[in-house]
Write a protein that holds these residues in place. Sequence first.
Motif, PDB file in Angstrom:
ATOM      1  N   VAL A  62       0.810  -1.041  -0.008  1.00 54.18           N
ATOM      2  CA  VAL A  62       0.029  -0.028   0.082  1.00 54.18           C
ATOM      3  C   VAL A  62       0.966   1.166  -0.022  1.00 54.18           C
ATOM      4  CG1 VAL A  62      -1.375   1.369   1.373  1.00 54.18           C
ATOM      5  CG2 VAL A  62      -1.827  -1.262   1.050  1.00 54.18           C
ATOM      6  N   LEU A  63       0.842   2.126  -1.064  1.00 61.55           N
ATOM      7  CA  LEU A  63       1.587   3.273  -1.068  1.00 61.55           C
ATOM      8  C   LEU A  63       0.611   4.465  -0.620  1.00 61.55           C
ATOM      9  CD1 LEU A  63       3.094   2.468  -4.800  1.00 61.55           C
ATOM     10  CD2 LEU A  63       4.252   2.009  -2.407  1.00 61.55           C
ATOM     11  N   SER A  64       0.929   5.064   0.153  1.00 61.50           N
ATOM     12  CA  SER A  64       0.397   6.317   0.404  1.00 61.50           C
ATOM     13  C   SER A  64       0.985   7.586   0.393  1.00 61.50           C
ATOM     14  CB  SER A  64      -0.323   6.261   1.911  1.00 61.50           C
ATOM     15  OG  SER A  64       0.832   6.185   2.972  1.00 61.50           O
ATOM     16  N   GLY A  65       0.385   8.564   0.526  1.00 62.39           N
ATOM     17  CA  GLY A  65       1.315   9.870   0.256  1.00 62.39           C
ATOM     18  C   GLY A  65       1.573  10.378  -1.273  1.00 62.39           C
ATOM     19  N   ILE A 127      -6.714  16.255  -1.211  1.00 61.21           N
ATOM     20  CA  ILE A 127      -7.261  14.709  -1.643  1.00 61.21           C
ATOM     21  C   ILE A 127      -5.704  13.870  -1.209  1.00 61.21           C
ATOM     22  CG2 ILE A 127      -7.826  13.059  -3.223  1.00 61.21           C
ATOM     23  CD1 ILE A 127      -9.457  15.021  -4.426  1.00 61.21           C
ATOM     24  N   LYS A 128      -5.945  12.958  -0.710  1.00 63.35           N
ATOM     25  CA  LYS A 128      -4.971  12.173  -0.288  1.00 63.35           C
ATOM     26  C   LYS A 128      -5.143  10.654  -0.940  1.00 63.35           C
ATOM     27  CE  LYS A 128      -2.284   9.639   3.449  1.00 63.35           C
ATOM     28  NZ  LYS A 128      -2.388   9.439   5.029  1.00 63.35           N
ATOM     29  N   SER A 129      -4.029  10.258  -1.957  1.00 66.47           N
ATOM     30  CA  SER A 129      -4.482   9.101  -2.666  1.00 66.47           C
ATOM     31  C   SER A 129      -3.604   7.957  -2.001  1.00 66.47           C
ATOM     32  CB  SER A 129      -3.973   9.244  -4.331  1.00 66.47           C
ATOM     33  OG  SER A 129      -4.761  10.027  -4.822  1.00 66.47           O
ATOM     34  N   THR A 130      -4.031   6.896  -1.884  1.00 68.95           N
ATOM     35  CA  THR A 130      -3.504   5.665  -1.428  1.00 68.95           C
ATOM     36  C   THR A 130      -3.870   4.424  -2.566  1.00 68.95           C
ATOM     37  OG1 THR A 130      -3.948   6.106   0.783  1.00 68.95           O
ATOM     38  CG2 THR A 130      -3.485   3.745   0.195  1.00 68.95           C
ATOM     39  N   ILE A 131      -2.761   4.114  -2.920  1.00 61.50           N
ATOM     40  CA  ILE A 131      -2.711   2.733  -4.040  1.00 61.50           C
ATOM     41  C   ILE A 131      -2.234   1.731  -3.629  1.00 61.50           C
ATOM     42  CG2 ILE A 131      -1.908   2.167  -6.399  1.00 61.50           C
ATOM     43  CD1 ILE A 131      -1.223   5.117  -6.720  1.00 61.50           C
ATOM     44  N   GLN A 132      -3.185   0.367  -3.657  1.00 57.50           N
ATOM     45  CA  GLN A 132      -2.914  -0.815  -3.226  1.00 57.50           C
ATOM     46  C   GLN A 132      -2.534  -1.738  -4.412  1.00 57.50           C
ATOM     47  OE1 GLN A 132      -5.736  -2.907  -0.871  1.00 57.50           O
ATOM     48  NE2 GLN A 132      -4.936  -4.959  -1.521  1.00 57.50           N
ATOM     49  N   VAL A 133      -1.337  -2.037  -4.289  1.00 58.31           N
ATOM     50  CA  VAL A 133      -0.679  -2.799  -5.243  1.00 58.31           C
ATOM     51  C   VAL A 133      -0.581  -4.225  -5.012  1.00 58.31           C
ATOM     52  CG1 VAL A 133       1.210  -2.952  -7.070  1.00 58.31           C
ATOM     53  CG2 VAL A 133       0.507  -0.666  -6.427  1.00 58.31           C
ATOM     54  N   ASP A 134      -1.152  -5.252  -6.023  1.00 58.18           N
ATOM     55  CA  ASP A 134      -0.800  -6.551  -5.517  1.00 58.18           C
ATOM     56  C   ASP A 134       0.195  -7.044  -6.831  1.00 58.18           C
ATOM     57  OD1 ASP A 134      -2.554  -6.918  -3.623  1.00 58.18           O
ATOM     58  OD2 ASP A 134      -4.217  -7.402  -4.873  1.00 58.18           O
ATOM     59  N   VAL A 135       1.406  -7.756  -6.322  1.00 53.87           N
ATOM     60  CA  VAL A 135       2.483  -8.116  -7.405  1.00 53.87           C
ATOM     61  C   VAL A 135       2.553  -9.591  -7.071  1.00 53.87           C
ATOM     62  CG1 VAL A 135       4.746  -7.734  -7.930  1.00 53.87           C
ATOM     63  CG2 VAL A 135       3.488  -5.801  -6.825  1.00 53.87           C
ATOM     64  N   ALA A 136       2.460 -10.134  -8.289  1.00 57.39           N
ATOM     65  CA  ALA A 136       2.698 -11.570  -8.194  1.00 57.39           C
ATOM     66  C   ALA A 136       4.155 -11.794  -8.961  1.00 57.39           C
ATOM     67  CB  ALA A 136       1.791 -12.512  -9.114  1.00 57.39           C
ATOM     68  N   ASN A 137       4.620 -12.856  -8.113  1.00 58.41           N
ATOM     69  CA  ASN A 137       6.064 -13.281  -8.674  1.00 58.41           C
ATOM     70  C   ASN A 137       6.110 -14.858  -9.335  1.00 58.41           C
ATOM     71  OD1 ASN A 137       6.105 -14.955  -6.346  1.00 58.41           O
ATOM     72  ND2 ASN A 137       7.795 -14.106  -5.415  1.00 58.41           N
ATOM     73  N   ARG A 138       7.217 -15.208  -9.700  1.00 54.79           N
ATOM     74  CA  ARG A 138       7.274 -16.454 -10.305  1.00 54.79           C
ATOM     75  C   ARG A 138       6.626 -17.792  -9.590  1.00 54.79           C
ATOM     76  NH1 ARG A 138      13.371 -16.509  -9.596  1.00 54.79           N
ATOM     77  NH2 ARG A 138      13.673 -17.571  -7.351  1.00 54.79           N
TER      78      ARG A 138
END
Length: 188
Positions: A62-65, A127-138
């Motif tokens: 979760v990336l905030s700010g 406005i404060k944006s928060t981005i949730q990133v799901d990352v899959a690996n091998r």
Amino acid sequence: MASLRILCQVELPSGTLRFWDGSGGPFIDVDGEIYRACVLTEDALAQIEAAINAEAFTLTLVLSGVDAATSDKVWADYQAGTIVGSTFRILLQKCDEYEQPVGSPIIKFTGTVSNLNFVDQASDNGIKSTIQVDVANRFTLRNVTNGAVLSDVDQRARAMVLNPSAPDDRFCERIPGLKDRTIRWPNW
């Protein structure tokens, strides 16, 4: 006293986004690349460590700010449907006692973006944006989108695409034969 910086790099169709975990101004590495400050959640370090050690197959950050220009760029790619499959890297950067980078960053994790969620919160300060990133690996190779396990034919085809120089993947056909075996440990 030397320190480490955690750097995130996302290769989106609209361009490369670079973040570093911390607060303050931008961080410039020895190659002149600019990393914007962001804040990872408290459990992100444990998740990153597990992903680096090949213990986790999906890394959720979760990336905030995140600044408005970056958020708008990510939103445009999201609306175009081009985010999923983008390359995501986590790098470690050594810094000297003055917090200046020493050498090039080391890539510790590479995966692909499998999902992305936006959460915007409005307040008196903006406005404060928060981005949730799901990352899959091998290590997600054996799962498909609906959660089912790949068949033998699917696994072989996928293994040939992902690692064409490897011998034929016979994992699925060998597993059923192991059900009748007994593991004895320790063997004194």
